[in-house]
Motif scaffolding. Structure first.
Motif, PDB file in Angstrom:
ATOM      1  N   PHE A   1       0.841  -1.198   0.000  1.00 20.79           N
ATOM      2  CA  PHE A   1       0.000   0.000   0.000  1.00 20.79           C
ATOM      3  C   PHE A   1       0.877   1.249   0.000  1.00 20.79           C
ATOM      4  O   PHE A   1       0.871   2.025   0.955  1.00 20.79           O
ATOM      5  CB  PHE A   1      -0.927  -0.006   1.226  1.00 20.79           C
ATOM      6  CG  PHE A   1      -1.641  -1.315   1.415  1.00 20.79           C
ATOM      7  CD1 PHE A   1      -2.694  -1.673   0.596  1.00 20.79           C
ATOM      8  CD2 PHE A   1      -1.242  -2.200   2.413  1.00 20.79           C
ATOM      9  CE1 PHE A   1      -3.348  -2.887   0.760  1.00 20.79           C
ATOM     10  CE2 PHE A   1      -1.897  -3.411   2.590  1.00 20.79           C
ATOM     11  CZ  PHE A   1      -2.947  -3.756   1.764  1.00 20.79           C
TER      12      PHE A   1
ATOM     13  N   VAL B   1       0.071   5.013   1.455  1.00 21.93           N
ATOM     14  CA  VAL B   1      -1.127   5.019   2.304  1.00 21.93           C
ATOM     15  C   VAL B   1      -0.662   5.107   3.756  1.00 21.93           C
ATOM     16  O   VAL B   1      -0.294   4.112   4.365  1.00 21.93           O
ATOM     17  CB  VAL B   1      -2.007   3.770   2.070  1.00 21.93           C
ATOM     18  CG1 VAL B   1      -3.209   3.783   3.009  1.00 21.93           C
ATOM     19  CG2 VAL B   1      -2.465   3.691   0.624  1.00 21.93           C
TER      20      VAL B   1
ATOM     21  N   LYS C   1      -5.377   9.400   2.626  1.00 17.00           N
ATOM     22  CA  LYS C   1      -4.706   8.666   1.540  1.00 17.00           C
ATOM     23  C   LYS C   1      -5.321   7.281   1.366  1.00 17.00           C
ATOM     24  O   LYS C   1      -5.368   6.761   0.256  1.00 17.00           O
ATOM     25  CB  LYS C   1      -3.210   8.597   1.794  1.00 17.00           C
ATOM     26  CG  LYS C   1      -2.562   9.957   1.617  1.00 17.00           C
ATOM     27  CD  LYS C   1      -1.083   9.914   1.839  1.00 17.00           C
ATOM     28  CE  LYS C   1      -0.489  11.317   1.699  1.00 17.00           C
ATOM     29  NZ  LYS C   1       0.930  11.325   2.003  1.00 17.00           N
TER      30      LYS C   1
ATOM     31  N   GLN D   1      -8.386   7.827  -0.777  1.00 17.79           N
ATOM     32  CA  GLN D   1      -8.013   8.026  -2.182  1.00 17.79           C
ATOM     33  C   GLN D   1      -7.596   6.713  -2.820  1.00 17.79           C
ATOM     34  O   GLN D   1      -7.949   6.426  -3.965  1.00 17.79           O
ATOM     35  CB  GLN D   1      -6.894   9.068  -2.308  1.00 17.79           C
ATOM     36  CG  GLN D   1      -6.641   9.467  -3.748  1.00 17.79           C
ATOM     37  CD  GLN D   1      -7.893   9.987  -4.422  1.00 17.79           C
ATOM     38  OE1 GLN D   1      -8.506  10.939  -3.951  1.00 17.79           O
ATOM     39  NE2 GLN D   1      -8.302   9.376  -5.530  1.00 17.79           N
ATOM     40  N   TRP D   2      -6.850   5.890  -2.102  1.00 15.45           N
ATOM     41  CA  TRP D   2      -6.432   4.569  -2.596  1.00 15.45           C
ATOM     42  C   TRP D   2      -7.669   3.736  -2.925  1.00 15.45           C
ATOM     43  O   TRP D   2      -7.744   3.123  -3.994  1.00 15.45           O
ATOM     44  CB  TRP D   2      -5.552   3.899  -1.541  1.00 15.45           C
ATOM     45  CG  TRP D   2      -5.078   2.534  -1.893  1.00 15.45           C
ATOM     46  CD1 TRP D   2      -3.968   2.215  -2.640  1.00 15.45           C
ATOM     47  CD2 TRP D   2      -5.679   1.284  -1.518  1.00 15.45           C
ATOM     48  NE1 TRP D   2      -3.858   0.853  -2.747  1.00 15.45           N
ATOM     49  CE2 TRP D   2      -4.885   0.257  -2.070  1.00 15.45           C
ATOM     50  CE3 TRP D   2      -6.811   0.948  -0.783  1.00 15.45           C
ATOM     51  CZ2 TRP D   2      -5.196  -1.092  -1.900  1.00 15.45           C
ATOM     52  CZ3 TRP D   2      -7.112  -0.390  -0.612  1.00 15.45           C
ATOM     53  CH2 TRP D   2      -6.312  -1.393  -1.167  1.00 15.45           C
ATOM     54  N   CYS D   3      -8.637   3.724  -2.010  1.00 16.04           N
ATOM     55  CA  CYS D   3      -9.868   2.964  -2.239  1.00 16.04           C
ATOM     56  C   CYS D   3     -10.620   3.479  -3.459  1.00 16.04           C
ATOM     57  O   CYS D   3     -11.037   2.691  -4.326  1.00 16.04           O
ATOM     58  CB  CYS D   3     -10.792   3.056  -1.020  1.00 16.04           C
ATOM     59  SG  CYS D   3     -10.226   2.189   0.451  1.00 16.04           S
TER      60      CYS D   3
ATOM     61  N   ASP E   1      -9.539   5.154  -5.986  1.00 12.93           N
ATOM     62  CA  ASP E   1      -8.804   4.857  -7.223  1.00 12.93           C
ATOM     63  C   ASP E   1      -9.116   3.438  -7.700  1.00 12.93           C
ATOM     64  O   ASP E   1      -9.317   3.206  -8.899  1.00 12.93           O
ATOM     65  CB  ASP E   1      -7.296   5.014  -7.016  1.00 12.93           C
ATOM     66  CG  ASP E   1      -6.845   6.463  -6.906  1.00 12.93           C
ATOM     67  OD1 ASP E   1      -7.639   7.372  -7.235  1.00 12.93           O
ATOM     68  OD2 ASP E   1      -5.692   6.676  -6.461  1.00 12.93           O
TER      69      ASP E   1
END
Length: 124
Positions: A62, A65, A70, A73-75, A77
């Motif tokens: 990750f 993250v 963050k 945002q990762w999720c 994306d």
């Protein structure tokens, strides 16, 4: 109902394999492995109430993250990539349309879960 209770109620609807009408969408359902990447941390919230392990990930799974922001945002994306992947597989008949709509609803659920997860992770 608090955020974690709502999250737990929605989780299985978004990640359990539905009964598809077509073989084609059974194969498409894993969304090129993207849903698996998302399901890991979200499953940890489902079972443990958090996914704090992501912020100290020593295996590099990750990258970047290190905060709830963050993480969100990762999720999101991944959710966007899931939608993009699905859109490349337009339905060709009535049964495929039903399967396509089922997957769209699951992806929408993943987006809601991502926001709930953010709120859960942001709570003191």
């Amino acid at each position: 109902m608090n955020d974690l209770q709502m999250f737990r109620k929605l989780f299985w609807m978004s990640f359990c394999r539905p009964n598809f009408k077509t073989e084609r969408f059974i194969d498409i359902w894993d969304l090129d492995g993207l849903s698996d990447a998302l399901s890991g941390p979200l499953y940890n919230i489902q079972t443990e109430g958090n996914c704090n392990y992501m912020y100290t990930d020593e295996e590099g799974r990750f990258p970047g993250v290190d905060s709830p922001e963050k993480f969100l945002q990762w999720c999101l994306d991944i959710v966007d990539k899931c939608r993009d992947f699905l859109m490349k597989h337009q339905p060709e008949n009535f049964n495929e349309e039903a399967d396509f709509e089922t997957i769209i609803r699951q992806i929408d659920g993943m987006e809601v879960l991502s926001h709930l997860a953010y709120r859960i992770q942001s709570e003191p």
